[in-house]
Design a protein around this motif. Structure first.
Motif, PDB file in Angstrom:
ATOM      1  N   UNK A 119       7.861  -2.040  -3.869  1.00 16.45           N
ATOM      2  CA  UNK A 119       9.035  -2.381  -3.469  1.00 16.45           C
ATOM      3  C   UNK A 119       9.406  -3.612  -3.735  1.00 16.45           C
TER       4      UNK A 119
ATOM      5  N   UNK B 281       0.931  -1.326  -0.153  1.00 18.51           N
ATOM      6  CA  UNK B 281       0.031  -0.022   0.051  1.00 18.51           C
ATOM      7  C   UNK B 281       0.851   1.324  -0.161  1.00 18.51           C
ATOM      8  N   UNK B 282       2.156   1.168   0.044  1.00 21.64           N
ATOM      9  CA  UNK B 282       3.073   2.109   0.096  1.00 21.64           C
ATOM     10  C   UNK B 282       2.973   2.867  -1.186  1.00 21.64           C
ATOM     11  N   UNK B 283       2.693   2.075  -2.422  1.00 15.64           N
ATOM     12  CA  UNK B 283       2.615   2.821  -3.635  1.00 15.64           C
ATOM     13  C   UNK B 283       4.027   2.634  -4.077  1.00 15.64           C
TER      14      UNK B 283
END
Lengths: 187, 318
Positions: free
Chosen positions: B315, B310-312
């Motif tokens: 990774x 959800x960090x966008x």
């Protein structure tokens, strides 16, 4: 030890941004579910905590996670609704960044009119308005959270304000005062 | 309770700082009143939100109650909960569910096993009759590259061993273990009627556990995350719909990387939550890494972003 350092830094830093995350979540999905969404966003942040290299970027990083969680939150709700309303897919409302009427201000007609006008805006304009005025973010932060340039945010905000101004403007009366003044001035 | 007094002050300062910002470019004078009205209503709105100190307390608890988060151990793929060191991983339990107990119950289980065997044989027959298609309506992945060949590390064959079938393991979550530890997964055996064993194994994961396995507590949330039909090419038989996913070997996203398999969903997904995401990732990861040619798994959403990230920042592709 690495584990305890990570735990300590997370526990010390992330709660500082709880207020901002809460405001963003409340503006996007409503106060009732905001706390749960922030909890979810915090869990995701915790899982990715060791990948965060720049501590100066904590706030935008957390806000972006919060926005993405809220987006999934609403999409999931909308998906569930569509699953139960297969015949009405076009009529499912866009639930993203819709402001609720605040029971505490139900007698405040102006506030209700304002929120109704905001809710009637297109989604891309509505989201920047609620993030700016109801979540308290600036254009750069909104841009980071929505993954759009800050200039685009300012442009959308300006268009949104113009549309809101038009929607909230009082209807013209049959004898506008300005017309009478103009007539008097010329005579 | 708030044992970090500065945090509350910080919230207050932060809020005041935000609200003291000038409106965003109200170039037209008539908009100044509107922005003032918005700012005022925004402040009223914020005053009715839950107490941020209460939320902050919960956030602190997250770190203190989950000291073994995978992110602590994984340098890059921190979002991937399955990246814990081997020694820290929960060893898969031996699968005793198919061991027929003595007595009438055993005969009943034997009957169910026979039905499963017949179903698998029927699937094999259908597949041989339609060699151009994968099996199973609506859950038909199309491998974009050659599937990993079955290796000697695959489990012992069951009674259905034939020269054209391959036993594989499919790892499901299980109540209540996987609710406490999302990386806890438990294997069951399936027999692949094709050498595309990895695709078959994930198909079986999407299909979910059998009734018998469900009664033993096994489950998977993978199927429940799909919210729309497949957007991938349906191949030669469009009436059956496109596959649920594609599986590409030796690729990390679009980059070639030996030993890395990229699974990309063909259907839009909606995450039910962090726990479900972690369980789904663990199921897929463990199911695919049973094959010796796959050492790492990348899971992408339909739009090409890292699943569960959800960090966008995507990774998993870094």
């Amino acid at each position: 030890m690495h584990v305890s350092e990570g735990t300590k830094s997370f526990a010390a830093i992330v709660p500082l941004y709880a207020s901002a995350m809460l405001r963003v979540a409340a503006a996007l999905i409503g106060p009732a579910e905001a706390e749960d969404a922030v909890q979810e966003a915090s869990m995701r942040a915790w899982q990715a905590w060791s990948t965060l290299r720049d501590m100066n970027a904590v706030r935008p990083w957390l806000l972006q996670i919060t926005v993405n969680v809220c987006r999934h939150w609403r999409r999931g709700l909308k998906g569930q609704q569509q699953a139960h309303m297969q015949s009405l897919p076009e009529e499912v409302p866009d639930l993203w960044a819709v402001l609720e009427a605040d029971p505490g201000t139900s007698d405040h007609t102006g506030a209700l009119d304002l929120r109704a006008a905001i809710n009637a805006l297109p989604g891309d304009l509505r989201s920047v308005v609620v993030l700016r005025y109801y979540a308290g973010l600036d254009a750069t932060e909104i841009g980071g959270a929505l993954s759009v340039p800050a200039g685009t945010v300012r442009s959308r905000l300006h268009r949104a304000l113009l549309q809101l101004h038009e929607r909230l403007a009082p209807p013209p009366s049959s004898f506008p005062q300005t017309t009478l003044h103009d007539t008097e001035g010329r005579s | 309770m708030n044992d970090e007094p500065n945090s509350r002050n910080h919230h207050k300062e932060e809020l005041e700082a935000d609200m003291s910002l000038p409106p965003e470019s109200p170039e037209l004078p008539e908009l100044a009143a509107l922005t003032a009205r918005l700012t005022s209503d925004g402040a009223r709105w914020q005053s009715r939100l839950p107490d941020p100190a209460h939320v902050a307390e919960h956030i602190r608890d997250i770190a203190q109650e989950s000291p073994r988060a995978a992110s602590e151990e994984a340098p890059v793929m921190a979002v991937d909960l399955t990246s814990r060191p081997e020694g820290d991983r929960r060893a898969p339990r031996p699968d005793h569910r198919h061991r027929a107990p003595a007595g009438p119950g055993g005969r009943f289980l034997g009957l169910i096993a026979a039905v499963v065997v017949v179903a698998l044989l029927a699937t094999l027959f259908l597949r041989l009759a339609n060699p151009g298609r994968a099996t199973g309506p609506g859950t038909l992945p199309t491998p974009t590259q050659t599937q990993p060949a079955p290796t000697p590390t695959t489990p012992p064959a069951t009674a259905t061993s034939t020269p054209t079938t391959y036993p594989v393991l499919v790892y499901f979550s299980k109540h209540p273990d996987s609710l406490n530890d999302p990386t806890a997964v438990f294997p069951v055996q399936r027999v692949a009627p094709t050498s595309a064993v990895a695709t078959f194994a994930i198909q079986q994961l999407v299909a979910g556990p059998t009734v018998e396995e469900r009664s033993a507590g096994l489950f998977s949330e993978l199927n429940s995350i799909f919210i729309a039909p497949s957007e991938c090419d349906a191949g030669s038989n469009p009436t059956q719909g496109g596959p649920d996913f594609t599986l590409t070997l030796n690729k990390k996203g679009s980059t070639t990387e030996q030993g890395t398999a990229t699974l990309q969903f063909c259907r839009p997904t909606s995450s039910p939550g962090i726990g479900a995401d972690a369980r789904i990732k663990a199921e897929i990861d463990k199911t695919l890494t049973q094959f010796s040619t796959i050492t790492k798994v990348v899971i992408l959403t339909r739009s090409g972003h890292c699943f569960g990230d959800e960090s966008g920042l995507d990774l998993c592709l870094k």
